[in-house]
Design an enzyme around this catalytic site. Structure first.
Site, PDB file in Angstrom:
ATOM      1  CE  LYS A 147       0.451  -7.192   3.366  1.00  0.00           C
ATOM      2  NZ  LYS A 147      -0.905  -6.455   3.774  1.00  0.00           N
ATOM      3  CG  ASP A 152      -5.981  -4.035   8.753  1.00  0.00           C
ATOM      4  OD1 ASP A 152      -5.198  -4.891   9.442  1.00  0.00           O
ATOM      5  OD2 ASP A 152      -5.744  -3.381   7.906  1.00  0.00           O
ATOM      6  CD1 TRP A 161      -1.085  -0.672   4.700  1.00  0.00           C
ATOM      7  CD2 TRP A 161      -2.925  -0.735   3.418  1.00  0.00           C
ATOM      8  NE1 TRP A 161      -1.152  -1.764   3.387  1.00  0.00           N
ATOM      9  CE2 TRP A 161      -2.647  -2.050   2.771  1.00  0.00           C
ATOM     10  CE3 TRP A 161      -5.135  -1.009   3.355  1.00  0.00           C
ATOM     11  CZ2 TRP A 161      -2.416  -2.201   1.373  1.00  0.00           C
ATOM     12  CZ3 TRP A 161      -4.910  -2.162   2.303  1.00  0.00           C
ATOM     13  CH2 TRP A 161      -4.004  -2.639   1.210  1.00  0.00           C
TER      14      TRP A 161
HETATM   15  C1  LIG Z   1      -1.449  -5.486   3.165  1.00  0.00           C
HETATM   16  C2  LIG Z   1      -2.756  -4.829   4.097  1.00  0.00           C
HETATM   17  C3  LIG Z   1      -4.106  -5.135   3.802  1.00  0.00           C
HETATM   18  C4  LIG Z   1      -4.856  -5.523   2.707  1.00  0.00           C
HETATM   19  O1  LIG Z   1      -4.685  -6.352   2.955  1.00  0.00           O
HETATM   20  P1  LIG Z   1      -5.559  -8.064   1.534  1.00  0.00           P
HETATM   21  O2  LIG Z   1      -5.268  -9.210   1.842  1.00  0.00           O
HETATM   22  O3  LIG Z   1      -4.951  -7.467   0.344  1.00  0.00           O
HETATM   23  O4  LIG Z   1      -6.886  -7.012   1.438  1.00  0.00           O
HETATM   24  C5  LIG Z   1      -4.763  -4.165   5.016  1.00  0.00           C
HETATM   25  N1  LIG Z   1      -4.602  -3.685   5.912  1.00  0.00           N
HETATM   26  C6  LIG Z   1      -2.833  -3.526   6.486  1.00  0.00           C
HETATM   27  C7  LIG Z   1      -2.556  -2.902   7.541  1.00  0.00           C
HETATM   28  C8  LIG Z   1      -2.386  -4.414   4.990  1.00  0.00           C
HETATM   29  O5  LIG Z   1      -0.702  -4.439   5.412  1.00  0.00           O
END
Ligand SMILES: *Cc1c(COP(=O)(O)O)cnc(C)c1O
Length: 359
Positions: A196, A172, A102
């Protein structure tokens, strides 16, 4: 009805009581005479949902008053581009820590807008560790320092807030927000997709310090501009109203669980149970350095990968689903977010032990 234990990395399992409440309120929300899906986002009913959503999130994370809380669209992925567009100001560089798939994506997308300085990387170790902070090469000319607090695919999590040496710290937190206590005041910006640990897909939370807002590039569309969205309570256009409502229900569930501190204790217990079982077995192993192991996403491989297919099919027959690891890592991955009960983790551990015994 037989609900399974769903170990999906995202969209992921939701608390059953949240789904039941949504079902109960599907046709009529409180005394409104209509479904949340049918409400005007400018009306009094939805305003109440929106206000509770923001105040509940502020309360759960102790968000200081000088931070905006935005609920946007486009997922965390959109933020990979929007962060440089909104935060660069007159700078041309930004620092990134590369610890997995990521952060790698965040870097790739940011490169369209600025010179990315990769201040540290664990790529040489196949993303199984976090580079020691005293080796990070931060550039004081950078607009910010970005890192991924939990690498969902590689199962690598930061245990502490990094020292950004004065640079605004951007994180993030898509896959570990609300899973552990965190001091928002240490950050310039936090972002997270909701699918998540906070609800269904379709909402992206952005928590941003107010002095960083208001410097978007001229070409940044208004709906992607933090200042414009902050001024308009994230309703510059029609928001994903039903998803906001569902995220709100998850936040109320979390409050009922005792808040972030209480859920963190449960997450520590769940993760310890699973890692202990993996470490004690001869069949399963986890490659991540102890200090960097994620409490949310637990990848593990089988000593004989010819058993992978059988493992997955027998797990599924036992009501344990979505355990296949990401294709870039292989093996298995169990995502054990807030909504995964300890019984689910225990059921997985029992199954793993039985599978090892019989194979
Ligand atoms: C799932 C995830 C993303 C991407 O998320 P989207 O909503 O599909 O854009 C980005 N960073 C992390 C750490 C993730 O787990």
């Amino acid at each position: 009805m037989s609900r399974v234990y769903n170990f999906s990395a995202g969209p992921s399992t939701l608390p059953e009581t949240v789904l039941q409440q949504a079902q109960k309120e599907l046709l009529e929300w409180r005394d409104s005479g209509m479904s949340v899906m049918e409400m005007s986002h400018r009306g009094n009913y939805f305003s109440q949902i929106a206000e509770e959503l923001e105040s509940d999130l502020r309360l759960l994370l102790s968000v200081p008053d000088n931070y905006h809380v935005l609920f946007l669209q486009g997922g965390a992925s959109a933020q990979f581009s929007l962060i440089p567009q909104n935060l660069l100001k007159d700078k041309t560089k930004a620092c990134y820590i590369k610890t997995g798939a990521w952060s790698e994506k965040a870097i790739k997308d940011a490169q369209a807008y600025c010179d990315v300085v990769v201040s540290a990387s664990s790529e040489a170790e196949n993303f199984t560790a976090i580079p020691a902070e005293d080796t990070w090469q931060l550039d004081q000319e950078a607009a910010y320092l970005h890192y991924t607090s939990n690498e969902t695919i590689h199962g690598v999590e930061f245990n502490d807030v990094p020292d950004s040496q004065g640079l605004p710290l951007v994180a993030d937190m898509s896959s570990n927000i609300l899973s552990r206590r965190m001091d928002v005041s240490r950050y310039g910006l936090i972002y997270a997709g909701t699918q998540k640990n906070m609800g269904p897909a379709g909402v992206t939370v952005v928590i941003v310090r107010d002095d960083l807002v208001g410097f978007a590039q001229k070409t940044t569309p208004p709906v992607l501009n933090y200042a414009e969205q902050a001024k308009n309570q994230s309703m510059l256009n029609t928001p994903a109203t039903y998803n906001w409502y569902l995220v709100g229900l998850v936040l109320k569930w979390l409050q009922g669980q005792g808040g972030v501190k209480a859920i963190e204790q449960r997450n520590i217990t769940k993760a310890a149970l699973l890692y202990d079982a993996i470490d004690a077995s001869a069949l399963y192993s986890n490659p991540v350095a102890l200090a960097a192991r994620s409490r949310m996403n637990v990848p593990f491989i089988l000593a004989d990968n010819n058993l992978d297919k059988l493992f997955l099919s027998e797990a599924e027959a036992n009501g344990l689903v979505e355990l296949k690891g990401h294709r870039s890592v292989g093996g298995m991955r169990a995502s054990i977010y807030n909504a995964m009960p300890e019984e689910g983790v225990k059921a997985l551990i029992d199954f793993m032990a039985e599978f090892e015994r019989t194979h």
